[in-house]
Design a protein around this motif. Structure first.
Motif, PDB file in Angstrom:
ATOM      1  N   GLN A 150       0.800  -1.223   0.000  1.00 33.94           N
ATOM      2  CA  GLN A 150       0.000   0.000   0.000  1.00 33.94           C
ATOM      3  C   GLN A 150       0.837   1.279   0.000  1.00 33.94           C
ATOM      4  O   GLN A 150       0.296   2.365  -0.151  1.00 33.94           O
ATOM      5  N   LEU A 151       2.140   1.154   0.179  1.00 34.39           N
ATOM      6  CA  LEU A 151       2.985   2.344   0.227  1.00 34.39           C
ATOM      7  C   LEU A 151       3.134   2.946  -1.163  1.00 34.39           C
ATOM      8  O   LEU A 151       3.179   2.219  -2.155  1.00 34.39           O
ATOM      9  N   PRO A 152       3.258   4.268  -1.228  1.00 35.33           N
ATOM     10  CA  PRO A 152       3.436   4.890  -2.541  1.00 35.33           C
ATOM     11  C   PRO A 152       4.783   4.497  -3.133  1.00 35.33           C
ATOM     12  O   PRO A 152       5.755   4.293  -2.419  1.00 35.33           O
ATOM     13  N   SER A 153       4.819   4.399  -4.443  1.00 36.45           N
ATOM     14  CA  SER A 153       6.056   3.991  -5.113  1.00 36.45           C
ATOM     15  C   SER A 153       6.963   5.185  -5.402  1.00 36.45           C
ATOM     16  O   SER A 153       7.968   5.036  -6.080  1.00 36.45           O
ATOM     17  N   THR A 154       6.642   6.341  -4.875  1.00 38.13           N
ATOM     18  CA  THR A 154       7.423   7.541  -5.146  1.00 38.13           C
ATOM     19  C   THR A 154       8.748   7.556  -4.408  1.00 38.13           C
ATOM     20  O   THR A 154       9.608   8.371  -4.710  1.00 38.13           O
ATOM     21  N   GLY A 155       8.919   6.688  -3.428  1.00 43.65           N
ATOM     22  CA  GLY A 155      10.166   6.661  -2.687  1.00 43.65           C
ATOM     23  C   GLY A 155      10.280   7.782  -1.666  1.00 43.65           C
ATOM     24  O   GLY A 155      11.370   8.122  -1.227  1.00 43.65           O
ATOM     25  N   SER A 156       9.166   8.359  -1.274  1.00 45.05           N
ATOM     26  CA  SER A 156       9.225   9.430  -0.287  1.00 45.05           C
ATOM     27  C   SER A 156       9.543   8.856   1.096  1.00 45.05           C
ATOM     28  O   SER A 156       9.315   7.681   1.366  1.00 45.05           O
ATOM     29  N   TYR A 157      10.048   9.715   1.964  1.00 43.01           N
ATOM     30  CA  TYR A 157      10.481   9.299   3.302  1.00 43.01           C
ATOM     31  C   TYR A 157       9.277   8.977   4.186  1.00 43.01           C
ATOM     32  O   TYR A 157       8.227   9.599   4.107  1.00 43.01           O
ATOM     33  N   GLY A 158       9.461   8.024   5.038  1.00 39.10           N
ATOM     34  CA  GLY A 158       8.488   7.641   6.044  1.00 39.10           C
ATOM     35  C   GLY A 158       9.118   6.561   6.896  1.00 39.10           C
ATOM     36  O   GLY A 158      10.233   6.115   6.616  1.00 39.10           O
TER      37      GLY A 158
END
Length: 189
Positions: A150-158
């Motif tokens: 479910q995580l975005p594939s944009t590679g943003s931090y989290g």
């Protein structure tokens, strides 16, 4: 090594190369995506789960849970310290309580996905004394595999947060809050 020897070795390696095999199918490891399982696992690692009847209860519940908190940071109510991405860490270090919104809960390990957009500042969830994460119970999944899907594939931090920070590395003595918040409360609604 001569070029003839090198070529002989490379040709022998190429001739003995095994056939390619397809990657295995990753099974759905299943498990229960229930708030009860999430609560049991999080409690077993030192976290606390509190149920809210609705978000209107947030302020009174936090006052009961953290009556001593003076320096608070949150996008969910009028906090006492305004925090943004450029807030100096010495200001963050004074935060008693950060209340942030979690996106995904994981029943198998009690972790909560916290994207950078919900953190106010990258260091806040780690540097605060106490961390409260608000989570919609319908956003609990059974496994980390399901959460990652479910995580975005944009590679943003989290980051995934599970329980209060603790270590027993030094003289096998348990220290709470060594690398992050001293307590974690998940407020389910």
């Amino acid at each position: 090594m001569s070029s003839a020897s090198r070529n002989r070795i490379l040709l022998a390696a190429q001739a003995n190369k095994p056939a390619e095999t397809p990657l295995p199918t990753v099974p759905d490891f299943g498990g229960e995506a229930t708030a009860e399982r999430f609560t049991a696992v999080l409690s077993s690692i030192g976290g606390t789960v509190v149920w809210l009847d609705g978000l209107g209860q947030l302020g009174s519940t936090l006052q009961q849970l953290f009556p001593e908190a003076r320096n608070t940071a949150s996008p969910l109510f009028d906090a006492t310290v305004p925090i943004h991405a450029d807030t100096p860490t010495h200001v963050l270090a004074e935060i008693d309580l950060a209340v942030l919104t979690g996106e995904i809960g994981v029943a198998e390990n009690g972790a909560i996905w916290l994207p950078e957009a919900n953190m106010l500042h990258r260091a806040l969830p780690t540097i605060t004394q106490h961390l409260a994460l608000v989570l919609d119970h319908r956003r609990i999944v059974a496994t980390m595999h399901q959460a990652y899907a479910q995580l975005p594939s944009t590679g943003s931090y989290g980051k995934f947060v599970a329980g209060p920070s603790k270590t027993a590395d030094i003289e096998q003595s348990l220290v709470i809050g060594a690398h992050g918040a001293r307590s974690l409360v998940v407020l389910l609604y």
